[in-house]
Structures are given as structure tokens and as C-alpha cells.
Design a protein around this motif. Structure first.
Motif, PDB file in Angstrom:
ATOM      1  N   ALA A   1      11.837  11.666   3.867  1.00  0.00           N
ATOM      2  CA  ALA A   1      12.571  12.921   4.039  1.00  0.00           C
ATOM      3  C   ALA A   1      13.302  13.295   2.755  1.00  0.00           C
ATOM      4  CB  ALA A   1      13.563  12.801   5.195  1.00  0.00           C
ATOM      5  N   GLY A   2      13.936  12.302   2.102  1.00  0.00           N
ATOM      6  CA  GLY A   2      14.621  12.585   0.845  1.00  0.00           C
ATOM      7  C   GLY A   2      13.660  13.002  -0.256  1.00  0.00           C
ATOM      8  N   TYR A   3      12.482  12.341  -0.301  1.00  0.00           N
ATOM      9  CA  TYR A   3      11.487  12.694  -1.324  1.00  0.00           C
ATOM     10  C   TYR A   3      10.965  14.110  -1.101  1.00  0.00           C
ATOM     11  CZ  TYR A   3       7.556  11.991  -4.516  1.00  0.00           C
ATOM     12  OH  TYR A   3       6.667  12.112  -5.554  1.00  0.00           O
ATOM     13  N   GLU A   4      10.679  14.431   0.164  1.00  0.00           N
ATOM     14  CA  GLU A   4      10.222  15.790   0.455  1.00  0.00           C
ATOM     15  C   GLU A   4      11.320  16.809   0.149  1.00  0.00           C
ATOM     16  OE1 GLU A   4       8.960  15.796   4.473  1.00  0.00           O
ATOM     17  OE2 GLU A   4       7.094  14.672   4.092  1.00  0.00           O
ATOM     18  N   HIS A   5      12.559  16.458   0.498  1.00  0.00           N
ATOM     19  CA  HIS A   5      13.679  17.351   0.209  1.00  0.00           C
ATOM     20  C   HIS A   5      13.829  17.556  -1.293  1.00  0.00           C
ATOM     21  CE1 HIS A   5      17.547  19.318   0.752  1.00  0.00           C
ATOM     22  NE2 HIS A   5      18.066  18.509  -0.159  1.00  0.00           N
ATOM     23  N   LEU A   6      13.677  16.479  -2.065  1.00  0.00           N
ATOM     24  CA  LEU A   6      13.792  16.589  -3.516  1.00  0.00           C
ATOM     25  C   LEU A   6      12.655  17.426  -4.087  1.00  0.00           C
ATOM     26  CD1 LEU A   6      15.254  15.750  -6.096  1.00  0.00           C
ATOM     27  CD2 LEU A   6      13.844  13.672  -6.138  1.00  0.00           C
TER      28      LEU A   6
ATOM     29  N   GLN B   1       0.807  -1.219   0.000  1.00  0.00           N
ATOM     30  CA  GLN B   1       0.000   0.000   0.000  1.00  0.00           C
ATOM     31  C   GLN B   1       0.842   1.272   0.000  1.00  0.00           C
ATOM     32  OE1 GLN B   1      -2.609  -0.338   3.375  1.00  0.00           O
ATOM     33  NE2 GLN B   1      -3.540  -2.238   2.671  1.00  0.00           N
ATOM     34  N   ILE B   2       2.163   1.132   0.182  1.00  0.00           N
ATOM     35  CA  ILE B   2       3.036   2.308   0.228  1.00  0.00           C
ATOM     36  C   ILE B   2       3.366   2.736  -1.197  1.00  0.00           C
ATOM     37  CG2 ILE B   2       5.252   3.192   1.015  1.00  0.00           C
ATOM     38  CD1 ILE B   2       5.176   1.143   3.257  1.00  0.00           C
ATOM     39  N   THR B   3       3.031   3.966  -1.534  1.00  0.00           N
ATOM     40  CA  THR B   3       3.278   4.544  -2.850  1.00  0.00           C
ATOM     41  C   THR B   3       3.909   5.920  -2.664  1.00  0.00           C
ATOM     42  OG1 THR B   3       1.082   5.559  -2.933  1.00  0.00           O
ATOM     43  CG2 THR B   3       1.291   3.301  -3.798  1.00  0.00           C
ATOM     44  N   PRO B   4       4.414   6.539  -3.744  1.00  0.00           N
ATOM     45  CA  PRO B   4       4.956   7.899  -3.598  1.00  0.00           C
ATOM     46  C   PRO B   4       3.965   8.896  -3.018  1.00  0.00           C
ATOM     47  CG  PRO B   4       5.648   6.940  -5.681  1.00  0.00           C
ATOM     48  CD  PRO B   4       4.686   5.965  -5.071  1.00  0.00           C
ATOM     49  N   ASP B   5       2.677   8.638  -3.218  1.00  0.00           N
ATOM     50  CA  ASP B   5       1.669   9.538  -2.650  1.00  0.00           C
ATOM     51  C   ASP B   5       1.317   9.180  -1.219  1.00  0.00           C
ATOM     52  OD1 ASP B   5       1.555  10.827  -5.083  1.00  0.00           O
ATOM     53  OD2 ASP B   5      -0.042   9.529  -5.859  1.00  0.00           O
ATOM     54  N   ARG B   6       1.783   8.007  -0.746  1.00  0.00           N
ATOM     55  CA  ARG B   6       1.451   7.550   0.614  1.00  0.00           C
ATOM     56  C   ARG B   6       2.719   7.103   1.330  1.00  0.00           C
ATOM     57  NH1 ARG B   6      -3.418   3.345   0.148  1.00  0.00           N
ATOM     58  NH2 ARG B   6      -3.453   3.760   2.387  1.00  0.00           N
ATOM     59  N   LEU B   7       3.741   7.935   1.281  1.00  0.00           N
ATOM     60  CA  LEU B   7       5.002   7.600   1.940  1.00  0.00           C
ATOM     61  C   LEU B   7       4.918   7.706   3.450  1.00  0.00           C
ATOM     62  CD1 LEU B   7       7.727   9.209  -0.352  1.00  0.00           C
ATOM     63  CD2 LEU B   7       7.316   6.791   0.063  1.00  0.00           C
ATOM     64  N   SER B   8       3.869   8.299   3.962  1.00  0.00           N
ATOM     65  CA  SER B   8       3.741   8.425   5.418  1.00  0.00           C
ATOM     66  C   SER B   8       3.263   7.137   6.079  1.00  0.00           C
ATOM     67  CB  SER B   8       2.763   9.558   5.761  1.00  0.00           C
ATOM     68  OG  SER B   8       1.476   9.294   5.205  1.00  0.00           O
ATOM     69  N   MET B   9       2.810   6.166   5.295  1.00  0.00           N
ATOM     70  CA  MET B   9       2.342   4.905   5.869  1.00  0.00           C
ATOM     71  C   MET B   9       3.536   4.103   6.365  1.00  0.00           C
ATOM     72  SD  MET B   9      -0.080   1.987   4.141  1.00  0.00           S
ATOM     73  CE  MET B   9      -1.474   3.096   4.192  1.00  0.00           C
ATOM     74  N   ARG B  10       3.366   3.441   7.518  1.00  0.00           N
ATOM     75  CA  ARG B  10       4.438   2.647   8.117  1.00  0.00           C
ATOM     76  C   ARG B  10       3.931   1.242   8.431  1.00  0.00           C
ATOM     77  NH1 ARG B  10       6.495   6.209   6.174  1.00  0.00           N
ATOM     78  NH2 ARG B  10       7.942   7.762   7.019  1.00  0.00           N
TER      79      ARG B  10
END
Length: 473
Positions: free
Chosen positions: A249-254, A214-223
């Protein structure tokens, strides 16, 4: 070629482990069964040997109490009833003569044996072994016995006896089938129970797999779920979640870097386009075109500096820059930097206070760039009519460069982001300045190339302090 290994690759983990458990159970049960089988076989053979030697010794004692051989010939049933199985062999004969008592139902042929002399006790080492056509083992012995009690002439009789291990063979055959049945039952039972237990035990792993899907680039907050997991899977979940934290963090930074880069480049491009469109709206004098070109060159230089800084940061991130370090005289180098920026500082009524001592081991060009970025940052964003402190210290642990200035922007939120790329305070974000928000990011990259550190803190209210620590040579 398709072999067992390639076949197992298509199995699930549950089936693989269940099959391995079944194989282990089969090997253990079979090995234990054969060990017990060997022990039972040795015990049965020992009992048969003891029975055979005991009966032959009994014959020898009994014959010693008789007067002559004729008494034996008159009572053959007495000796025939003293053997165990019906297939057992009993032969009594004088040396070199035909047997006068013989019981050999299966017409077994005795092997060549040297008779044990009179008076010598029998032992298991004196026995011989043959095998019948159906696989039944036969134990043979030959011994001499003296007939008579010493009155008159004593005769010597050879006793040939054999013990046919029919009952023992039946017992061992039944035991082998029991071992095979136990091994088969252990394989089936272990495979079934192992499959059920593993299927239940691997449910958390299946849940982790579904959660990870279920983890996707749009749902990176899921753990991944950590509570209630077995200890081994909990460690995997913790490591995986930590990796997701870094990726997020890297995706948000990018994403932020891309937005900031577009913002920084868009500003000079808009200026270039606006000025050029206005200039082309009507005919201009050569002096006006010259001013336009000068302004465009300044904007192009601004874009060039942004591109250059981004390329430097990209190379620093991938450690493609070679850093050649040498000893630097801190008093001389910091004096040059203070002299260089003295004119800009005077425009804002600012002055430098230097406390310098020792030396530093670093790359001269990069060191100047890092320290210059800190000084121009202090001049540009520090309070007007204030003092910028530049302090240099060195000891056995390395050297430190400290730049302090008065500032009202020293808040925990701003200090936490000051080394981020394209970050500038809220007031400078909206104001058009020469800064592109990459100066402190370059400082941090240079310190990383030197295996050093760059930190920012608030030593007292209204002051902000930047510290560069270079390791020793």
C-alpha cells in the motif's frame, strides 16, 4: 579467537538444535546413571556391612558355646569357612598375644581399632574403611568375644574381621562402563533422530524462505503461504503478510504520489513555457510583457503553494512540527471563516448556515487552515445555489467541527480516497482549477498532529459531511 560459540555460528539451525538435544540427552542420561550408580553402591556397601557384622556376631555366639580356646585351635577350618570371599580377613587372638587363627591371603594390615566390648551389638557405625592399592574398599571391624559357658575360667578373644569388596568393585566397574555406553548411545541416537525430525519439521520454514526470496518490488502482491503451516509459523506468516500489505500500500501510494506530483507541477511549467515561447516569437509591447510576467507570477505562486503543502505534509508525517494548543472560541473563529469565504460563495449562489457552540482546544493557525480547507472544498465542489452547513459541538469528549454541503460526488469510492494526496474527482481532474488535490490531505495531517480524527460520510442522498474531532485538553 575461534571457540565453540564461533564454530556453532556457522552451523545451520537444524545442526544447532540437534547438538543441543544431544547435549541435553547426555547430561540427563549421565546424571541419572550416576544417581543410580550411587544408589547401587550404597546398597552393595550396606549388604557388605550387614554380612560382615552378621558373621562376626555369629562367631561371638559360636565361641560362647565352646569350652575353651583349645577347641578353636583344634578346629580352625570351621571358622575359616564362615567368611564370604577368599580375600576376606579372619584373625582370632587373645588380647596382647599373637593370633592363634589367622586367614589373611593378601597380608592386609588392619587399621588401629578399639574392639567392641563383649555384649555390645555391632552396627555399621563401628566399621572402619581402608582402600587397597587397586582401589578396592575394605571394611574392618574388631570385637571381643567370651569363650566358655561359664564353667571354669572364661577366656576373652579379640576377633578382627575384614570384608574385601572385590565382587562389588567388579559390579560397580561394569556398571560405570554401562553408564558411559548408555550416555554415548543416547547422544548419538538423539542427535540422529533430532536431526531427522528437525529437518522434516523445518520444511515449512524453508518453504517460507523460498517464497520470501521471490518477493520483489515488481511482485509485492505475492504472499507467504498460511494454510497447512504449524501454528507458530502461521502467526509469523500472518504478521509477515500484514507487513507486506502495508509495504504494498505504501509503495503504491508513493508511486501514485510521484505521478500526481509530476502531473501537478507539469501543468504550471507547461503554461510558463508555452506563454514564454509565444511571447518570444515576436516583439511585444511593454504592456504585453507585463501581462506575461503577471501570468508567470501566478503560475510560480501555484508551484510555490504545491511545494509548501508538500513540505508541510512531509514534516507532519515525521512528527517534526510542535503543536502548541490553546482554547479557541468556536463562535468567533467560525464566524471569521464564514465572513472570509462569503464573497466566493456568493459567486456560486451559495450561503452559509452556522450552528456553533462551545470551545475547542487546538493550535489556532492549524485549526484555521484545516477548517478553511473544508469550507473552500465545500464551496468549490458543492452544488451551486445551495447551503453549506457549519456545525460546532463540544462536550467532555472533545469538540467536533462538521461541514455539510450538497454534492453528487458522495460515492463510497470517492469518499474512500478523498483524503489521499493529489486526489480530485474525475471532473475536477481534467478541469484546470486552483486546487492541487492536497487540501484534504493537509486536513488529515493536521488532525493527526492534534491526535484527532477526520472523517467523511454521506448522511443522506445528495449530501456529503466532513467531521473533524479534536480531543479534550
Amino acid at each position: 579467537m575461534n571457540g565453540p560459540a564461533s564454530t556453532m555460528r556457522g552451523w545451520t539451525l537444524t545442526l544447532r538444535v540437534s547438538a543441543l538435544f544431544a547435549l541435553i540427552a547426555c547430561l540427563v542420561v549421565t546424571g541419572l546413571g550416576w544417581y543410580l550408580y550411587g544408589s547401587v553402591r550404597e546398597a552393595l556397601e550396606l549388604r557388605a556391612d550387614q554380612a560382615l557384622t552378621g558373621r562376626v556376631e555369629h562367631f561371638r555366639n559360636l565361641m560362647h558355646d565352646l569350652y575353651n580356646v583349645e577347641q578353636m585351635e583344634q578346629r580352625p577350618a570351621l571358622f575359616e569357612s564362615m567368611m564370604g570371599n577368599e580375600q576376606d580377613v579372619r584373625i582370632f587372638r587373645r588380647r596382647g598375644e599373637a593370633p592363634f587363627i589367622q586367614s589373611n591371603p593378601d597380608h592386609l594390615v588392619p587399621p588401629e581399632m578399639e574392639p567392641i566390648p563383649v555384649g555390645t551389638p555391632l552396627s555399621a557405625a563401628d566399621l572402619f574403611t581402608t582402600v587397597r592399592a587397586d582401589g578396592v574398599r575394605i571394611r574392618w571391624v574388631s570385637a571381643l568375644a567370651e569363650v566358655g559357658n561359664g564353667q571354669g575360667h572364661a577366656d576373652t578373644v579379640e576377633i578382627v574381621a575384614a570384608y574385601v569388596m572385590v565382587q562389588e568393585a567388579d559390579m560397580l566397574r561394569s556398571y560405570r562402563w554401562r553408564i558411559a555406553g548408555a550416555a554415548a548411545g543416547a547422544v548419538l541416537l538423539t542427535a540422529l533422530l533430532g536431526f531427522l525430525l528437525l529437518r522434516r519439521g523445518l520444511r515449512p520454514l524453508l518453504e517460507m524462505s523460498r517464497r520470501a526470496a521471490q518477493i520483489t518490488p515488481d511482485r509485492l502482491s505475492m504472499r507467504l503461504e498460511q494454510d497447512g503451516m504449524p501454528q507458530e509459523l502461521r502467526r509469523v506468516a500472518v504478521s509477515f503478510n500484514a507487513m507486506l500489505d502495508r509495504l504494498e500500500a505504501g509503495y503504491e501510494h508513493l508511486s501514485q504520489f510521484s505521478g500526481d506530483l509530476a502531473h501537478e507541477i507539469r501543468t504550471p511549467i507547461n503554461v510558463l513555457m508555452g506563454q514564454s515561447q509565444v511571447a518570444l516569437g515576436q516583439r511585444r509591447t511593454p504592456e504585453e510583457y507585463e501581462q506575461l510576467l503577471e501570468s508567470n507570477v501566478e503560475e510560480l505562486q501555484r508551484i510555490s503553494r504545491i511545494v509548501e503543502n508538500i513540505m508541510f505534509l512531509a514534516q507532519a508525517d515525521h512528527a517534526t512540527l510542535a503543536v502548541d494548543c490553546a482554547a479557541l472560541d468556536l463562535h468567533e473563529e467560525l464566524g471569521k471563516i464564514a465572513d472570509y469565504f462569503e464573497g466566493i460563495a456568493d459567486e456560486r449562489g451559495m450561503r452559509f448556515a452556522l450552528e456553533v457552540g462551545g470551545s475547542c482546544h487546538a493550535n489556532l493557525v492549524m485549526w484555521r487552515r484545516a477548517v478553511s480547507n473544508l469550507v473552500i472544498n465545500a464551496v468549490r465542489y458543492g452544488k451551486a445555489d445551495s447551503t453549506v452547513r457549519i456545525i460546532a459541538r463540544s462536550d467532555g469528549n472533545g469538540s467536533s467541527i462538521i461541514v455539510e454541503n450538497r454534492s453528487d460526488d458522495a460515492t463510497p469510492h470517492t469518499m474512500a480516497r478523498m483524503f489521499d494526496r493529489f486526489y480530485r474527482g474525475d471532473r475536477s481532474r481534467s478541469a484546470y482549477t486552483e486546487s492541487n488535490g492536497l487540501g484534504l490531505a493537509i486536513v488529515k495531517a493536521i488532525m493527526a498532529l492534534h491526535r484527532g480524527t477526520a472523517t467523511v460520510e454521506c448522511p443522506q442522498p445528495g449530501w456529503i459531511r466532513f467531521t473533524l474531532h479534536f480531543p479534550p485538553a
